[in-house]
Design a protein around this motif. Structure first.
Motif, short mmCIF file in Angstrom:
data_model
loop_
_atom_site.label_atom_id
_atom_site.label_comp_id
_atom_site.label_asym_id
_atom_site.label_seq_id
_atom_site.Cartn_x
_atom_site.Cartn_y
_atom_site.Cartn_z
N HIS A 1 2.68 1.12 16.46
CA HIS A 1 2.92 0.49 15.15
C HIS A 1 2.14 -0.82 14.99
O HIS A 1 1.48 -1.04 13.97
CB HIS A 1 4.43 0.24 15.00
CG HIS A 1 4.86 -0.16 13.64
ND1 HIS A 1 6.12 -0.62 13.37
CD2 HIS A 1 4.22 -0.19 12.45
CE1 HIS A 1 6.23 -0.90 12.08
NE2 HIS A 1 5.09 -0.65 11.51
N PRO B 1 -0.89 0.77 -0.15
CA PRO B 1 -2.10 1.10 -0.92
C PRO B 1 -1.97 0.73 -2.39
O PRO B 1 -2.98 0.62 -3.09
CB PRO B 1 -2.22 2.63 -0.76
CG PRO B 1 -0.81 3.08 -0.53
CD PRO B 1 -0.18 1.99 0.28
N ARG C 1 6.31 9.60 -10.43
CA ARG C 1 5.26 8.79 -9.80
C ARG C 1 4.63 9.50 -8.60
O ARG C 1 3.44 9.35 -8.34
CB ARG C 1 5.83 7.44 -9.36
CG ARG C 1 6.03 6.48 -10.52
CD ARG C 1 6.58 5.18 -10.00
NE ARG C 1 6.60 4.14 -11.01
CZ ARG C 1 7.23 2.98 -10.84
NH1 ARG C 1 7.86 2.73 -9.71
NH2 ARG C 1 7.21 2.08 -11.80
N1 LIG Z 1 2.13 0.83 9.56
C1 LIG Z 1 2.75 -0.21 9.02
O1 LIG Z 1 2.83 -1.28 9.62
C2 LIG Z 1 3.37 -0.09 7.65
C3 LIG Z 1 3.88 -1.21 7.01
C4 LIG Z 1 4.44 -1.08 5.74
C5 LIG Z 1 4.48 0.16 5.11
N2 LIG Z 1 4.01 1.25 5.79
C6 LIG Z 1 4.06 2.58 5.14
O2 LIG Z 1 3.17 2.59 4.04
C7 LIG Z 1 3.66 3.53 3.06
C8 LIG Z 1 3.59 2.91 1.69
O3 LIG Z 1 4.17 1.64 1.74
P1 LIG Z 1 5.00 0.93 0.61
O4 LIG Z 1 5.90 1.83 -0.05
O5 LIG Z 1 5.65 -0.20 1.26
O6 LIG Z 1 3.83 0.40 -0.38
P2 LIG Z 1 3.09 1.06 -1.66
O7 LIG Z 1 3.01 2.53 -1.57
O8 LIG Z 1 1.84 0.25 -1.83
O9 LIG Z 1 4.04 0.61 -2.86
C9 LIG Z 1 5.22 1.25 -3.15
C10 LIG Z 1 5.79 0.56 -4.39
O10 LIG Z 1 5.02 0.94 -5.53
C11 LIG Z 1 5.87 1.61 -6.45
N3 LIG Z 1 5.06 2.73 -6.98
C12 LIG Z 1 4.73 3.89 -6.35
N4 LIG Z 1 3.95 4.64 -7.14
C13 LIG Z 1 3.79 3.95 -8.30
C14 LIG Z 1 3.10 4.21 -9.51
N5 LIG Z 1 2.41 5.35 -9.68
N6 LIG Z 1 3.15 3.30 -10.50
C15 LIG Z 1 3.84 2.14 -10.33
N7 LIG Z 1 4.52 1.83 -9.22
C16 LIG Z 1 4.49 2.73 -8.19
C17 LIG Z 1 7.10 2.06 -5.69
O11 LIG Z 1 8.24 2.03 -6.49
P3 LIG Z 1 9.13 3.37 -6.76
O12 LIG Z 1 9.58 3.90 -5.42
O13 LIG Z 1 10.24 2.81 -7.58
O14 LIG Z 1 8.24 4.32 -7.49
C18 LIG Z 1 7.21 0.97 -4.61
O15 LIG Z 1 7.87 -0.19 -5.12
C19 LIG Z 1 5.07 3.91 3.49
O16 LIG Z 1 5.00 5.20 4.08
C20 LIG Z 1 5.42 2.89 4.55
O17 LIG Z 1 6.28 3.39 5.54
C21 LIG Z 1 3.44 1.15 7.02
#
Ligand SMILES: NC(=O)c1ccc[n+]([C@@H]2O[C@H](COP(=O)([O-])OP(=O)(O)OC[C@H]3O[C@@H](n4cnc5c(N)ncnc54)[C@H](OP(=O)(O)O)[C@@H]3O)[C@@H](O)[C@H]2O)c1
Length: 185
Positions: free
Chosen positions: A5, A86, A145
């Motif tokens: 991680h 992302p 979404r």
């Molecule tokens: N390896 C690491 O250290 C690490 C660290 C952090 C995260 N991650 C992983 O990265 C992945 C994504 O991370 P994340 O969820 O934190 O960030 P993200 O995908 O950048 O952002 C998710 C946020 O955007 C919203 N969203 C999603 N699609 C959208 C759209 N089409 N239009 C507007 N808003 C939208 C979601 O809200 P809604 O759910 O309300 O749609 C949520 O609040 C996850 O699988 C997570 O486990 C890995």
């Protein structure tokens, strides 16, 4: 895919951990092995000892944190960069850290390009990642979404629009810094 991680550099254990992942891969317990949040210095230490190089490096990456040199290093070493946050990450987490008072999905350029291509700002960000050879793993709890986020294969950003999105990079990190984070598990 089984991954480390965070490197947690102060602990000094990630090369030892990599040996364990290599063992799991060789024994057939994992089809692929990789790392997450590894910078070039961490990857160089892995390359100095590994039998099997990492296949993926999952990193915080989006147009506000484009980490182009690290992505290039990964591509040159056949490691696929994979983007977490992302879309800029969860809105609640970003509220105190927005660029110029705005969040990524509220960026004027992404909104303008969305209007131009008939797509949402999220789709523009994801398409920029796709065309930059980054594997993006957006998260949404909303079915519409989730559908929107996979619907990015029917259009292509022009070279000049890709360059314009590249220029949004401002080094905004919203998650933990791999250089100083030593408490992830
Ligand atoms: N390896 C690491 O250290 C690490 C660290 C952090 C995260 N991650 C992983 O990265 C992945 C994504 O991370 P994340 O969820 O934190 O960030 P993200 O995908 O950048 O952002 C998710 C946020 O955007 C919203 N969203 C999603 N699609 C959208 C759209 N089409 N239009 C507007 N808003 C939208 C979601 O809200 P809604 O759910 O309300 O749609 C949520 O609040 C996850 O699988 C997570 O486990 C890995």
């Amino acid at each position: 895919m089984y991954m480390i991680h965070f490197p947690c550099p102060a602990c000094g254990l990630y090369t030892e951990a990599w040996r364990a992942l290599e063992h799991l891969y060789k024994e057939g317990y994992a089809r692929a092995i990789g790392v997450s949040n590894f910078h070039q210095t961490h990857l160089e230490k892995i390359f100095a000892m590994c039998e099997i190089p990492p296949m993926v490096n999952e990193l915080e990456c989006n147009p506000y944190l484009s980490i182009a040199p690290l992505r290039q290093y990964c591509h040159e070493h056949q490691i696929w960069p994979e983007a977490w946050f992302p879309l800029g990450g969860p809105a609640t987490r970003l509220s105190g850290k927005a660029v110029g008072g705005k969040r990524l999905l509220e960026d004027g350029l992404l909104i303008g390009l969305g209007a131009k291509y008939g797509k949402s700002p999220a789709q523009i960000a994801l398409r920029w990642e796709l065309q930059s050879d980054i594997i993006a793993i957006p998260k949404s709890a909303k079915p519409h979404r989730i559908r929107e986020n996979i619907d990015i294969f029917g259009f292509e950003l022009s070279e000049s629009d890709m360059a314009a999105i590249d220029s949004l990079d401002c080094g905004q990190r919203s998650g933990s810094d791999p250089e100083t984070c030593n408490d992830q598990f």
